[in-house]
Design a protein around this motif. Structure first.
Motif, PDB file in Angstrom:
ATOM      1  N   LEU A   1       5.379  -6.759   8.000  1.00  0.00           N
ATOM      2  CA  LEU A   1       4.013  -6.324   8.277  1.00  0.00           C
ATOM      3  C   LEU A   1       3.080  -6.712   7.135  1.00  0.00           C
ATOM      4  O   LEU A   1       1.937  -7.160   7.362  1.00  0.00           O
ATOM      5  CB  LEU A   1       3.980  -4.801   8.488  1.00  0.00           C
ATOM      6  CG  LEU A   1       4.585  -4.296   9.794  1.00  0.00           C
ATOM      7  CD1 LEU A   1       4.738  -2.782   9.759  1.00  0.00           C
ATOM      8  CD2 LEU A   1       3.726  -4.711  10.982  1.00  0.00           C
ATOM      9  N   PHE A   2       3.562  -6.554   5.917  1.00  0.00           N
ATOM     10  CA  PHE A   2       2.783  -6.965   4.740  1.00  0.00           C
ATOM     11  C   PHE A   2       2.506  -8.472   4.784  1.00  0.00           C
ATOM     12  O   PHE A   2       1.385  -8.926   4.531  1.00  0.00           O
ATOM     13  CB  PHE A   2       3.559  -6.592   3.470  1.00  0.00           C
ATOM     14  CG  PHE A   2       3.076  -7.294   2.232  1.00  0.00           C
ATOM     15  CD1 PHE A   2       1.941  -6.859   1.560  1.00  0.00           C
ATOM     16  CD2 PHE A   2       3.764  -8.393   1.730  1.00  0.00           C
ATOM     17  CE1 PHE A   2       1.500  -7.517   0.420  1.00  0.00           C
ATOM     18  CE2 PHE A   2       3.328  -9.050   0.586  1.00  0.00           C
ATOM     19  CZ  PHE A   2       2.194  -8.610  -0.062  1.00  0.00           C
ATOM     20  N   LEU A   3       3.545  -9.253   5.115  1.00  0.00           N
ATOM     21  CA  LEU A   3       3.390 -10.704   5.181  1.00  0.00           C
ATOM     22  C   LEU A   3       2.353 -11.106   6.227  1.00  0.00           C
ATOM     23  O   LEU A   3       1.551 -12.021   5.990  1.00  0.00           O
ATOM     24  CB  LEU A   3       4.729 -11.365   5.505  1.00  0.00           C
ATOM     25  CG  LEU A   3       5.704 -11.607   4.355  1.00  0.00           C
ATOM     26  CD1 LEU A   3       6.933 -12.339   4.867  1.00  0.00           C
ATOM     27  CD2 LEU A   3       5.045 -12.412   3.242  1.00  0.00           C
ATOM     28  N   GLU A   4       2.379 -10.464   7.371  1.00  0.00           N
ATOM     29  CA  GLU A   4       1.418 -10.792   8.426  1.00  0.00           C
ATOM     30  C   GLU A   4      -0.016 -10.657   7.919  1.00  0.00           C
ATOM     31  O   GLU A   4      -0.866 -11.526   8.157  1.00  0.00           O
ATOM     32  CB  GLU A   4       1.623  -9.888   9.634  1.00  0.00           C
ATOM     33  CG  GLU A   4       2.765 -10.303  10.541  1.00  0.00           C
ATOM     34  CD  GLU A   4       2.735  -9.560  11.861  1.00  0.00           C
ATOM     35  OE1 GLU A   4       1.776  -9.741  12.637  1.00  0.00           O
ATOM     36  OE2 GLU A   4       3.670  -8.781  12.111  1.00  0.00           O
ATOM     37  N   LYS A   5      -0.285  -9.551   7.223  1.00  0.00           N
ATOM     38  CA  LYS A   5      -1.636  -9.316   6.697  1.00  0.00           C
ATOM     39  C   LYS A   5      -1.995 -10.380   5.666  1.00  0.00           C
ATOM     40  O   LYS A   5      -3.105 -10.947   5.693  1.00  0.00           O
ATOM     41  CB  LYS A   5      -1.705  -7.924   6.076  1.00  0.00           C
ATOM     42  CG  LYS A   5      -2.979  -7.618   5.310  1.00  0.00           C
ATOM     43  CD  LYS A   5      -4.201  -7.632   6.211  1.00  0.00           C
ATOM     44  CE  LYS A   5      -5.426  -7.059   5.517  1.00  0.00           C
ATOM     45  NZ  LYS A   5      -5.841  -7.789   4.310  1.00  0.00           N
TER      46      LYS A   5
END
Length: 243
Positions: free
Chosen positions: A112-116
């Motif tokens: 989820l962090f990577l997506e942002k």
């Protein structure tokens, strides 16, 4: 068995329900008349005295019951959140691009962090300056920048000239017209340098980043499909608190 994405789907609703019920409970216990009751009977001094009916007001809200009702709702929230957080520790997936595994066993929270971060990076790359397509550019090994081919131009200077309209005679001076003439006095050699990028390089970066974004989203969906075990934490906590 329950899957992580199912818990994520209900978590928001559970939180909203808890917030509403806790707010209602807080408002309810502040209404003193609802928590108060009274019972009153009248007896005259003698049998000849006026007879009055008894009066009573029932207690409508019991603080202990309000607390127990709230704990039922909170128990559900505690269990859902615990189930999600415990599952997040085990929910992992690989990030794969074009059949190549870039990273293995990435936790869903990190995905989820990577997506942002990749979304923000896409915005940055799409705004990168590009080289002027009207020029021919080549990489300069000395400055590690892009440069154009040398373009030679002239530098001119206005020089006064005389144009004799009529030669001098014994009776009349010469008639001369003064004018200026642009005379080449030197040469400029122009080379432009730029720290921008070729458009093809920006396009290549955006294409690669798009593939990476898709791979991360796919991995996140795969991780969210992990089967989980429902946690029962709320009952133990509130069993101690209210015991």
């Amino acid at each position: 068995m329950t899957k992580l994405n199912q818990i994520l789907a209900v978590e928001k609703g559970v939180k909203a329900d808890v917030q509403r019920k806790v707010t209602e409970a807080g408002t309810l216990i502040q209404k003193a008349p609802l928590l108060s009751g009274i019972s009153r009977t009248y007896q005259p001094i003698d049998d000849e005295g006026e007879q009055l009916p008894p009066e009573s007001t029932r207690v409508q809200v019991q603080a202990e019951q309000v607390l127990r009702d709230v704990t039922v709702t909170l128990t559900r929230l505690f269990d859902v959140t615990a189930t999600k957080d415990v599952a997040n520790c085990a929910a992992k997936a690989d990030v794969v691009v074009d059949g190549t595994t870039l990273v293995r066993d990435v936790p869903v929270t990190y995905l989820l962090f990577l997506e942002k971060q990749l979304t923000d990076l896409y915005g940055l790359i799409s705004r990168l300056p590009t080289l002027d397509p009207s020029e021919t550019w080549s990489l300069d090994g000395n400055t590690d920048t892009w440069r154009t081919e040398p373009v030679r131009t002239t530098r001119t200077k206005k020089v006064p000239r005389n144009h004799v309209l009529a030669e001098a005679t014994e009776k009349h001076p010469a008639q001369v017209q003064v004018f200026t003439e642009d005379v080449v006095v030197g040469y400029w050699t122009r080379v432009a340098f730029s720290g921008a990028l070729p458009q093809r390089r920006v396009n290549e970066l955006l294409a690669r980043l798009t593939k990476l974004q898709e791979a991360v989203k796919f991995a996140r969906e795969e991780a969210n499909g992990t089967e989980i075990t429902d946690q029962r934490i709320g009952a133990a906590l509130f069993g101690y608190l209210l015991g």
